[in-house]
Each structure stands twice: as C-alpha cells, then as structure tokens.
Design an enzyme around this catalytic site. Structure first.
Site: not given
Ligand code: PSU
Ligand code: MN
Length: 310
Positions: A26, A160
């Site tokens: 990604e 996360k």
């Molecule tokens: N993994 C990481 N860093 C990131 C992300 C994932 O180590 O920044 C990103 C991914 O793209 C994931 C997003 O889909 O964070 C989630 O964002 P949200 O909580 O707004 O859906």
C-alpha cells in the site's frame, strides 16, 4: 488489461499471467504513516526484501486518476515527497479516478485495486479497525468491511494499537474474516506482540496460510483473511509504556478535535514524537518482517495454484 482505469506495470502483468508470485504493497503507509525521507527509504527497502525472495513487489497508488499497479522509484519518491496527497479508501476511489487526482491507497483501497488486477497477497504494517470509543463516534475503519468482501490476504502485525482490539476482533468475527496468528495464539498489536486478546487459529508456516486462502476461495467464501504476524521480539515495545503514550496521543487528538481520515495519521505521528522515534523504528521493522512472510506466502500460494509439488 481490459479495465481502462488500471495501469499495470509490464513485469507485473507478465508475472500474473504466468501465476508467478506477486505481493501488493500500500501507499498510505508511505504518505500518511511515515515522515519524508524515511518513507522513501522504507518503501524501497520493502520492495527489495520481496524481490530478493524472487517475488515481484507491487506498490499501489492512484496517480492522475490512474490506478497504478506497480510504481517506479520516481513515482514512489513523488508520492512520498508531495504534500496534500489524498488518502483513498473505498468511498474515495471513484472521485479520485474521475477527477484525475493523486492518492495513496489505504488497506481497503489497496485491496480493491489488487483484486481488480488479480493479486491475492498484500503486505502492510497494521490494519485499521474499530477505534476506541467507537460506540460514540462510529469510527470503524473501512478496512474491516473490505476484508469481509474482497478476496485478498493481508499480512499485517495486527490492528494498530491505537484501536480497540477486542471490538476489532468481534467485528471481524461477525463479518467472517479469518484472523490467523502466525506462530501465535494472541492477537499481535502493531508495536508489541502481546495484546491479551486470544486468537482461535494459529498457523506455523506460509504453506498453511496459502492452503487456508485457497480453501476459502475454492469454497466461494468471499472476502479476505488476516495473517497476523507479531513484530520481532527485539523490536517489540513494552505494552504498558506504549499504552500510556497512546492514551496521551488520543486525548491530544480529542483536544484538537481531530477526526475521520486525519485521526490515524495524527495518532501515529504523535506517538512517534512521544516515543522519540522509537515507535517509527518499530513500525519500520514490523513492515520488513511482514514483507518477508508475505513473500513466502505468495510463493506457497502460487505453488498451490500451479499445482506444483514441493
Ligand atoms: N500501517 C502502517 N501505517 C499506516 C497504515 C497502515 O504501518 O499509516 C494506514 C493503512 O493505509 C490503513 C490506514 O488502511 O492506516 C487506516 O486508516 P483509517 O483508520 O483512517 O481507516
Ligand atoms: Mn476512520
């Protein structure tokens, strides 16, 4: 490619055509997850780790409205350096494509484009999930819904740590997304190996992951799988210490009224500052670790598809 919105790099379409192993990556992690110029270094290293295993790495983003399946080093640099690159999840993609904008793809966005291109294995850092206090805010990452409907296996170090891990696990269960612990019975939580949340299924090697993926899709059970790969022991952060920092970062976000798309990038960057960069180091190492496992899974999956014997 018949899909005129997609632009698939030649080596990628050739590899896919021949059922050679390919791993999608990604770009939100580059543009919104890590600071420049470290993000470029990491993006290129991840590709290198995968390539050294004989697997084709495919970083995905939208540039001038084209869904790029494979970026050049210059395009990675461009994405990493530019300010105001959008963050594209499912709801954003049609607008970004039609308006010919530039956007990094989240886990959800990358899964959609991987699936359109026919890539089944995707490596990231940590997935999005149910945010703490989602009972009030309704903030649940679109990554989870995507995992329930798009046939791509996602290798991550778990959701996360900024999220509510129990609620995230329940949500995934409700929507039928298998979460496979790689050599663990506990849900890893990004910066650390231990969350206290149990996982029902443990796998011991990449081959088992590939067999479960194939079984799922052979049975027409639509959707993705999560291979939850704990951060290596030597980089795993102390759960208690990181938890205090996360709480500080969350209350700072509340104070500043940070919401929606901005929340996850804000928290990651705040945590990085509060840990004096230690969390960024952990984030980088867990991504490298996922890249190694993801390449192995892509190899095993392509063996199964090609019905080769070991
Ligand atoms: N993994 C990481 N860093 C990131 C992300 C994932 O180590 O920044 C990103 C991914 O793209 C994931 C997003 O889909 O964070 C989630 O964002 P949200 O909580 O707004 O859906
Ligand atoms: Mn959100």
């Amino acid at each position: 490619m018949t899909n005129s919105y997609l632009e698939v790099k030649e080596e990628v379409s050739k590899a896919l055509h021949e059922h050679q192993p390919v791993v999608a990556l990604e770009s939100t992690i580059i543009t919104h997850g890590m600071p420049y110029p470290k993000n470029v270094e990491v993006a290129l290293n991840v590709e290198k780790i995968i390539r050294e295993k004989g697997v084709i790495p495919v970083t995905i983003a939208v540039i001038n409205g084209k869904m790029k399946v494979g970026l050049s080093a210059d395009e990675i640099e461009f994405m990493a350096k530019s300010k105001n690159i959008l963050k594209a999840s499912r709801m954003d993609l049609p607008v970004i494509v039609a308006k010919k904008l530039n956007a990094a793809t989240t886990v959800a966005g990358t899964m959609i484009i991987s699936n359109l291109a026919g890539i089944r294995v995707f490596v990231t850092g940590g997935i999005g999930g149910v945010h703490r206090n989602a009972q009030q805010t309704f903030d649940i990452s679109a990554d989870l819904q995507e995992l329930s409907k798009t046939n791509v296996a996602v290798i991550s170090a778990g959701p996360k740590a900024i999220l509510d891990l129990n609620l995230t696990k329940e949500y995934l269960e409700t929507f039928g997304v298998p979460v496979l612990g790689f050599k663990t019975e506990e849900l890893p939580c990004f910066y650390s190996r231990n969350s206290g949340v149990n996982l029902p299924y443990k796998i011991e090697n990449a081959r088992q992951a590939a067999q479960i993926m194939k079984a799922k899709w052979d049975l027409d059970l639509k959707g993705g799988l999560i291979i939850a790969n704990p951060i290596p022991e030597e980089y795993s952060m102390d759960t208690k210490i990181i938890e205090e920092i996360i709480e500080k970062a969350i209350s700072e976000a509340e104070k500043q009224n940070i919401k929606g798309k901005e929340l996850t990038p804000f928290l990651l960057s705040k945590i990085k500052d509060l840990t004096k960069g230690e969390s960024l180091e952990a984030n980088i190492e867990l991504v490298y670790n996922n890249a190694r496992l993801g390449a192995d899974i892509a190899i095993e999956y392509s063996k199964l598809i090609n019905q080769l014997k070991e």
